[in-house]
Design a protein around this motif. Sequence first.
Motif, short mmCIF file in Angstrom:
data_model
loop_
_atom_site.label_atom_id
_atom_site.label_comp_id
_atom_site.label_asym_id
_atom_site.label_seq_id
_atom_site.Cartn_x
_atom_site.Cartn_y
_atom_site.Cartn_z
N ALA A 23 0.91 -1.17 12.04
CA ALA A 23 -0.31 -0.09 12.27
C ALA A 23 0.36 1.22 12.42
O ALA A 23 -0.37 2.35 11.61
CB ALA A 23 -1.17 -0.54 13.12
N GLY A 24 1.62 1.25 13.04
CA GLY A 24 2.40 2.88 13.34
C GLY A 24 2.91 3.29 11.99
O GLY A 24 2.53 4.58 11.08
N GLN A 25 3.37 2.65 10.75
CA GLN A 25 4.10 3.07 9.78
C GLN A 25 2.57 3.41 8.93
O GLN A 25 2.69 4.35 8.10
CB GLN A 25 4.28 1.66 9.30
CG GLN A 25 6.16 1.91 10.24
CD GLN A 25 6.21 0.07 8.98
OE1 GLN A 25 6.82 -0.50 10.10
NE2 GLN A 25 7.29 0.54 8.19
N PHE A 26 1.63 2.69 8.91
CA PHE A 26 0.18 2.42 8.19
C PHE A 26 -0.32 4.01 8.63
O PHE A 26 -0.38 4.78 7.75
CB PHE A 26 -0.73 1.17 7.78
CG PHE A 26 -1.49 1.87 7.05
CD1 PHE A 26 -1.27 2.59 5.57
CD2 PHE A 26 -2.91 1.22 7.60
CE1 PHE A 26 -2.20 1.87 4.86
CE2 PHE A 26 -3.63 1.38 6.59
CZ PHE A 26 -3.32 1.76 5.37
N ARG A 27 0.24 4.83 9.90
CA ARG A 27 -0.88 5.53 10.59
C ARG A 27 0.14 6.84 9.63
O ARG A 27 -0.65 7.73 9.42
CB ARG A 27 -1.24 5.54 11.40
CG ARG A 27 -2.07 6.39 12.50
CD ARG A 27 -1.85 6.78 13.95
NE ARG A 27 -2.47 5.51 14.25
CZ ARG A 27 -4.05 5.72 14.57
NH1 ARG A 27 -5.40 6.41 14.09
NH2 ARG A 27 -4.69 4.44 15.12
N SER A 28 1.27 6.47 9.79
CA SER A 28 2.35 8.05 9.34
C SER A 28 2.47 7.79 7.91
O SER A 28 1.89 9.19 7.45
CB SER A 28 3.43 7.16 10.02
OG SER A 28 4.51 7.81 9.67
N VAL A 29 2.11 6.77 7.55
CA VAL A 29 1.63 7.11 5.73
C VAL A 29 0.91 8.25 5.53
O VAL A 29 0.53 9.00 4.91
CB VAL A 29 1.61 5.82 5.16
CG1 VAL A 29 1.25 6.10 3.24
CG2 VAL A 29 3.41 5.33 5.05
N LEU A 30 -0.45 7.12 6.11
CA LEU A 30 -1.90 8.03 5.95
C LEU A 30 -1.67 9.33 6.46
O LEU A 30 -2.56 10.38 5.88
CB LEU A 30 -2.70 6.91 6.28
CG LEU A 30 -3.29 6.32 5.95
CD1 LEU A 30 -4.55 5.08 6.60
CD2 LEU A 30 -3.64 5.81 4.22
N ASP A 34 -0.72 -7.42 0.60
CA ASP A 34 -0.27 -6.63 -0.47
C ASP A 34 -0.21 -5.23 -0.99
O ASP A 34 0.71 -4.23 -1.04
CB ASP A 34 -0.17 -7.45 -1.96
CG ASP A 34 0.08 -9.00 -2.02
OD1 ASP A 34 0.96 -9.05 -0.89
OD2 ASP A 34 -0.12 -9.89 -2.82
N GLY A 35 -1.56 -4.74 0.10
CA GLY A 35 -1.69 -3.52 -0.52
C GLY A 35 -1.25 -2.64 0.48
O GLY A 35 -0.63 -1.33 0.41
N VAL A 36 -1.36 -2.72 2.13
CA VAL A 36 -0.28 -2.85 3.17
C VAL A 36 0.70 -2.33 3.24
O VAL A 36 1.54 -1.26 3.03
CB VAL A 36 -0.69 -3.57 4.56
CG1 VAL A 36 0.32 -2.83 5.66
CG2 VAL A 36 -2.17 -3.49 5.49
N VAL A 37 1.64 -3.30 2.12
CA VAL A 37 3.05 -3.30 1.82
C VAL A 37 3.41 -2.11 0.95
O VAL A 37 4.17 -1.67 0.80
CB VAL A 37 3.83 -4.84 1.72
CG1 VAL A 37 5.16 -4.57 1.08
CG2 VAL A 37 3.49 -6.21 2.77
N SER A 38 2.21 -2.19 0.25
CA SER A 38 2.44 -1.53 -0.89
C SER A 38 2.06 -0.34 -0.91
O SER A 38 2.99 1.47 -0.99
CB SER A 38 1.82 -1.72 -2.54
OG SER A 38 1.68 -0.91 -3.37
N TRP A 39 1.05 0.29 0.05
CA TRP A 39 0.83 1.85 0.55
C TRP A 39 2.15 2.40 1.42
O TRP A 39 2.75 3.01 1.24
CB TRP A 39 -0.19 1.24 1.56
CG TRP A 39 -0.98 2.34 1.30
CD1 TRP A 39 -0.42 3.69 1.37
CD2 TRP A 39 -3.16 2.54 1.63
NE1 TRP A 39 -2.15 4.68 1.49
CE2 TRP A 39 -2.93 3.64 2.01
CE3 TRP A 39 -3.95 1.45 1.20
CZ2 TRP A 39 -4.95 3.90 0.84
CZ3 TRP A 39 -4.86 1.85 0.57
CH2 TRP A 39 -5.19 3.27 1.37
N ILE A 40 2.87 1.42 2.18
CA ILE A 40 3.86 2.00 3.36
C ILE A 40 5.71 1.99 2.09
O ILE A 40 5.53 3.41 2.37
CB ILE A 40 3.71 0.93 4.52
CG1 ILE A 40 2.70 0.86 5.42
CG2 ILE A 40 5.02 1.06 4.87
CD1 ILE A 40 3.04 0.14 6.16
N SER A 41 5.96 1.37 1.78
CA SER A 41 6.64 0.93 0.24
C SER A 41 6.83 2.17 -0.62
O SER A 41 7.65 2.68 -0.65
CB SER A 41 6.63 -0.60 0.11
OG SER A 41 6.40 -0.42 -0.61
N ASN A 42 5.93 2.15 -1.05
CA ASN A 42 5.53 3.12 -2.04
C ASN A 42 4.08 4.21 -1.64
O ASN A 42 3.48 3.97 -2.45
CB ASN A 42 5.51 2.78 -3.05
CG ASN A 42 5.14 3.75 -4.59
OD1 ASN A 42 5.46 4.91 -4.21
ND2 ASN A 42 4.70 3.48 -5.33
#
Length: 277
Positions: free
Chosen positions: A84-91, A50-58
Motif C-alpha cells: 500500500a505504501g509503494q502504491f500510494r507513493s507511485v500515485l 496484476d494491476g497493482v504489480v504493473s502500476w508499481i513496477s512501471n
Amino acid sequence: MAQHLAGVRVALTGPRKSKEMSLLVEKMGGIPLVRPAQGTVFLDDRNIRDGVVSWISNPPDWAVFTTGMGLDALFDMAEDMDMAGQFRSVLSESIIAARGYKTVNALKKLKLTPLVRDDDGSTDGLIREFGSHDLAGKKVMLQLHGETAPKLVHWLEEQGAVVRQVLPYRHVPPKEAELEQLLNEIIQHQLDAVAFTSGPQIRFLTEYAASQGKLEQMLTAFKEGVVPASVGKVTANAMREEGIEALVVPEDEKMGALIVELGRYFAANPVGVREEY
C-alpha cells in the motif's frame, strides 16, 4: 407517500437493491417489474493483483480513475500484498485524473487530488477537461469498473498516450431470456418506464436488441411512450451513447431518488401523456 406512480409499470433493470426499489415503487402506487439487464458483478482478484504489480513496477505518468469502488478495490489489494505504501507513493508522483464525484471523494480520503476531472460525470466530460494537456508519449494507467471504455481509450491513444487498463470488477451478462422479455415489453409498450442504474445494463440490452434486429424498434419505443430513466449522469451518458435520451435523471444520484423523481415525472405527465420533462 403520494401515489404519483399509481398504475405505472416500472421495469427495474439493476440486480442491486431491486427489492428496496420495488417496495418504493409499490408505496407510490406503481407496479414494479424486476427485469435484470445486468448479471453478477464480482471482484476479479487476479486482475487487481496484476494491476497493482504493473502500476508499481512501471509507474505511469497519468493515473486515471473512473470509479470510487475500483480505486478502493485496488488499495485493498495493495494492503493485502503489503504494498500500500509503494502504491500510494507511485500515485502521489503521478498526475491524476478522475471521473465522477464518488471517485473524487475516494481520492480525497487518500489525500490525493486530481488535476483533471470531468465537468458532468461523463466520459465525454473527462475528455473535454483533458483537452489542454499534452499526452503524447505519456504512460497512462486507466482504472475502469466492470467494462471496457473504448471511446476513452481510443481518444487517449489518438493523443499519443500509451494506455494500460485494469478492471477490478467483472460483469457477467444477464440471461438471454431476461433480456428477451424486457426487450419485447419495451417494444410492445407493456412498460411505462425503464429505470437504468448502470452503463452495462444499457449496453447489454442494446447489444441484444441489435442481435435480434430490433434495435430501431426499441429506440422508437423509448421516444414514443416508454420513459427511459437514469440513476445519474454517468448512466445517462451511457444511454445517450446508445441513442437513448434519459427523460428522468435525479440530482441526487441514488436509486431511491430515481424512483422519487420518476414519481414527479408521472405526476406532471400522467400515463398516456408524454411531454418533455
